[in-house]
Design an enzyme around this catalytic site. Structure first.
Site, mmCIF file in Angstrom:
data_model
loop_
_atom_site.group_PDB
_atom_site.id
_atom_site.type_symbol
_atom_site.label_atom_id
_atom_site.label_comp_id
_atom_site.label_asym_id
_atom_site.label_seq_id
_atom_site.Cartn_x
_atom_site.Cartn_y
_atom_site.Cartn_z
ATOM 1 C CD GLN A 242 -28.398 75.372 -67.460
ATOM 2 O OE1 GLN A 242 -27.294 75.270 -66.967
ATOM 3 N NE2 GLN A 242 -28.763 74.666 -68.520
ATOM 4 C CG HIS A 243 -32.371 72.182 -65.839
ATOM 5 N ND1 HIS A 243 -32.028 71.864 -67.133
ATOM 6 C CD2 HIS A 243 -31.230 72.083 -65.107
ATOM 7 C CE1 HIS A 243 -30.733 71.571 -67.170
ATOM 8 N NE2 HIS A 243 -30.229 71.710 -65.963
ATOM 9 C CG ASP B 292 -27.630 78.946 -63.291
ATOM 10 O OD1 ASP B 292 -27.591 78.110 -64.211
ATOM 11 O OD2 ASP B 292 -28.016 78.654 -62.138
#
Length: 499
Positions: A80-81, A243
């Site tokens: 992520q991110h 994830d």
């Protein structure tokens, strides 16, 4: 046959799933390298993800002993991110900044101030943006690399980029999008005004990917990619996701009462909700799930990285460490370790440091020190579980994944401290499995989509009954007193540590 891919920080994992029988037929993996610097820089070259994707897929196909022509669909899970920037031709403009990158912390604080602090961010977005979220990386790029910023045509997350490589289409699904920091989790839409605050020209908004539902496919494999991977050219690429979202599906965490706990380098804890009930606690991130609901999540920064430091200090291997933990009594004879070696996100102590309390000439033993670090890290997860429970979420059972979940000693400590039974899935690569399950969900039409996903999870998420662990009421009561002492010390740190 479905291919599940998990592109993580340390490497890419591939998994072949027979969705009809629910059996995992084979798996493969390939490692990544990290570009890091003392200023908090944590980046990777997306090209390396593509090479790892190819290697891991080839290994999984070989291990399964099947022809790639049999693969009907592909699901991709990604960290992520992260931020991947492409130009008009689809070329990567610079290395991808990752979730663990803190180089843009100052930019994050300026954006947080613009939103009215954590409370303002929660009110507007449903999450309190933090260093590592995607949004601050965009402001950082504009100020540090204006030449790169001027050429941005596509803003993608890591899993979005892999889907774009596979299909040529730029899109994002709601779960992963909700971790960007420029997404409203209540309305499930981009926050255009925040992006226009970063760049009033509107260029960033024009570079956003199309949003699609979690059960929608992205498209078919491009012919040249199908040939490169040795896969069916008619295979369909599913929406995929972050994830944690894929890990929820891969552990069957798609209903009320189930909670997934990951005991890795850091610790994560996430639950399912069918409503966007935003917690007043900024440490709880109410992301969207990739199963049609929401995924309230907490993350602790110190888990096996902390226990690993004690193992290294005492020159212990994992079995020896576990044996010493088992020797020591609950509470480690008064030894309390606050394991904030790298600061902490939950509890919210970003600038704290670790400390060892209650030492005397009798209790400072190897066994007590090992016990204290396991208890201290587990208390951080308990702190997070309390925040989730305070938001009205049930915790009927825990699905435990991650490296430390393999240890019976860790499992019993976690069950007793949480006061909740737990079990591990047979397939510990939960994100890759969840991606494969989601691919099967995307490709199989049904009138009741949620019932269909539940049926797939029931068939494909197999639990390892040998790991079932029940909390002992007497031990839970003993731990409660130690946990309250931990809470008192955290309260003191919060009062005395500069923000």
């Amino acid at each position: 046959m479905y291919l599940g891919i998990d592109c993580g920080t340390q490497g890419t994992k591939a998994l072949m799933l027979d969705a009809g029988s629910g059996q995992v037929l084979g798996a493969g993996s390939a490692s990544h390298t990290l570009l890091s610097a003392a200023n908090g820089r944590r980046e990777q070259q997306p090209q390396q993800w593509l090479e790892a994707f190819e290697q891991a897929t080839a290994q999984a196909l070989a291990a399964a002993g099947i022809n790639g022509e049999r693969i009907l669909g592909i699901g991709v899970s990604g960290q992520q991110h992260g931020l991947v920037l492409l130009d008009e031709q689809g070329a990567v403009l610079r290395p991808a900044k990752l979730w663990c990158d803190t180089e843009s912390s100052a930019e994050n604080q300026r954006l947080l101030d613009h939103l009215g602090g954590e409370s303002g961010s929660l009110q507007r977005l449903g999450v309190a943006i933090a260093p590592g979220y995607t949004v601050s990386k965009l402001l950082w790029t504009r100020e540090q690399h204006p030449d790169v910023f001027a050429r941005i045509a596509h803003i993608l997350l890591p899993h979005d980029y892999l889907n774009h490589w596979l299909t040529g289409r730029a899109c994002s699904e709601y779960g992963d999008a909700s971790g960007t920091g420029y997404f409203n989790v209540r309305t499930r839409s981009w926050d255009v005004e925040l992006l226009n605050f970063i760049d009033p020209s509107g260029r960033l908004c024009n570079a956003l990917p199309e949003l699609i539902e979690s059960d929608q496919p992205v498209g078919r494999l491009r012919p040249q990619i199908a040939r490169r991977l040795g896969l069916n050219p008619d295979a369909v690429v599913a929406s995929g996701g972050g994830d944690n979202m894929m890990g929820a599906i891969g552990t069957g965490n798609i209903r009320h009462g189930a909670i997934t706990m990951s005991l890795g380098t850091s610790g994560t804890l996430y639950a399912y909700s069918d409503q966007p009930t935003v917690s007043p606690h900024a440490q709880v991130a109410t992301f969207c799930s990739s199963s049609g609901g929401w995924l309230p999540l907490i993350c602790t920064m110190n888990l096996t990285n902390a226990s690993g430091l004690i193992q290294q200090l005492l020159a212990l291997d994992i079995p020896s460490f576990d044996a010493l933990v088992a020797q020591a009594p609950i509470g480690a004879e008064g030894l309390l370790l606050l394991p904030f070696f790298n600061g902490e996100r939950v509890p919210a102590l970003p600038n704290a440091r670790a400390s060892l309390l209650g030492m005397d000439s009798d209790n400072l033993t190897r066994a007590n020190l090992c016990r204290a670090v396991v208890e201290g890290t587990a208390f951080g997860l308990r702190y997070g579980l309390d925040l989730l429970r305070a938001s009205g979420l049930r915790s009927d059972d825990l699905r435990l994944i991650g490296g430390a979940a393999k240890s019976p000693v860790w499992r019993q400590v976690i069950a007793d401290i949480m006061g909740t039974p737990l079990v591990c899935p047979q397939h510990t690569e939960a994100a890759a499995l969840g991606a494969a399950i989601q691919a099967a969900w995307c490709l199989t039409p049904a009138a009741d989509r949620q019932a269909q996903l539940a049926e797939l999870c029931e068939r494909c998420v197999q639990l390892d009954t040998s790991t079932q662990t029940q909390p002992d009421p007497a031990r839970t009561a003993q731990y409660e007193a130690v946990y309250q002492r931990y809470r008192e010390q955290v309260g003191r740190l919060a009062a005395n540590t500069p923000a």
